[in-house]
Design a protein around this motif. Structure first.
Motif: not given
Ligand code: BTN
Length: 241
Positions: A50, A42-45, A39, A129-130, A16-18, A111, A60, A114-115
């Motif tokens: 993600w 990835g983590k989402g909200r 990735q 941002v994905g 995950s870039t975050n 969608k 990124f 996602g941010i």
């Molecule tokens: C959402 O749930 O809508 C937010 C998604 C955000 C995904 C991006 S991808 C780049 C960055 N790294 C992550 O792990 N998550 C965010």
């Protein structure tokens, strides 16, 4: 100017870039971008994941450490979604492109981006941002129907070029934050305007009509002829989601 201070790190693969920026924020400079096309976790909200198909999409994160910029808090999410939307809109002449409060980007009610904002106030903020770029098949369960730029424009997109444009737009907008202009632009792009919605408030699911945002970017929702203001949370449309 932020553009002269920016640094870029490309990673061939990362969970995950975050998370990468969170783990390295101490040694990295303010305004460091980290990006990948692969990735794996990835983590989402709201603790969601993600999911992004290998080598198809742009993922990124940007590390912000400058105290004045960090103090902008929620405005950073607004600046990010507006910056990404305006690049996509102009670059690909997309007409039906909107922001769903607080920061999802939708094309034709699906969608595309996602941010996720994370951080440790007042020390740093990470803007993650994905963007679904060239992925054309989405399998599995999605809370909201996903789409990609390729599906919407019917063309294969150069992810590197897109990345350059988005980083530039984001840096420019971060350097020139004007709250009135952001408010006006968000209003123009507001996906939920006048829609019937459901949302969580006081731990209960409620129904209402989404009216728009106030100057502090809180969502304004009409419920039984009263207006409720929501500073964070999740809103779903009743008919399309
Ligand atoms: C959402 O749930 O809508 C937010 C998604 C955000 C995904 C991006 S991808 C780049 C960055 N790294 C992550 O792990 N998550 C965010």
């Amino acid at each position: 100017m932020l553009v002269f201070r920016m640094k870029e790190i490309y990673l061939k693969e990362i969970d995950s870039t975050n998370k990468y920026l969170k783990e390295h924020h101490q040694e990295l400079d303010d305004m460091t971008f980290v990006y990948t096309f692969n990735q794996t976790k990835g983590k989402g909200r709201n603790e969601r994941t993600w999911v992004s198909e290998k080598d198809q999409n742009l993922l990124f994160s940007l590390l912000i450490k400058n105290k004045d910029t960090v103090s902008l808090g929620g405005y950073l999410s607004l600046v990010t979604s507006i910056s990404v939307l305006e690049v996509l809109k102009d670059e690909f002449a997309i007409k039906d492109i909107k922001i769903k409060w607080p920061n999802d980007i939708y094309i034709c009610s699906k969608k595309v981006c996602g941010i996720l904002l994370e951080g440790e106030l007042p020390n740093y903020i990470i803007l993650g941002v994905g963007i679904n770029v060239n992925q054309s098949v989405f399998t599995g369960e999605y809370r909201v129907n996903p789409t990609s730029l390729r599906l919407q424009t019917r063309q294969e997109i150069d992810k590197e070029k897109l990345k350059e444009k988005i980083f530039k737009s984001l840096l420019f907008n971060l350097d020139n934050i004007n709250k009135d202009s952001l408010f006006l632009r968000f209003n123009e792009y507001d996906y939920l305007k006048n829609k019937e919605i459901t949302f969580f408030y006081n731990n209960e699911e409620n129904k209402g009509i989404y009216l728009g945002v106030d100057k502090d970017f809180n969502a304004l929702i009409e419920v039984n002829n009263k207006t409720i203001s929501l500073s964070s949370g999740e809103i779903s449309t009743i008919k399309t989601n």
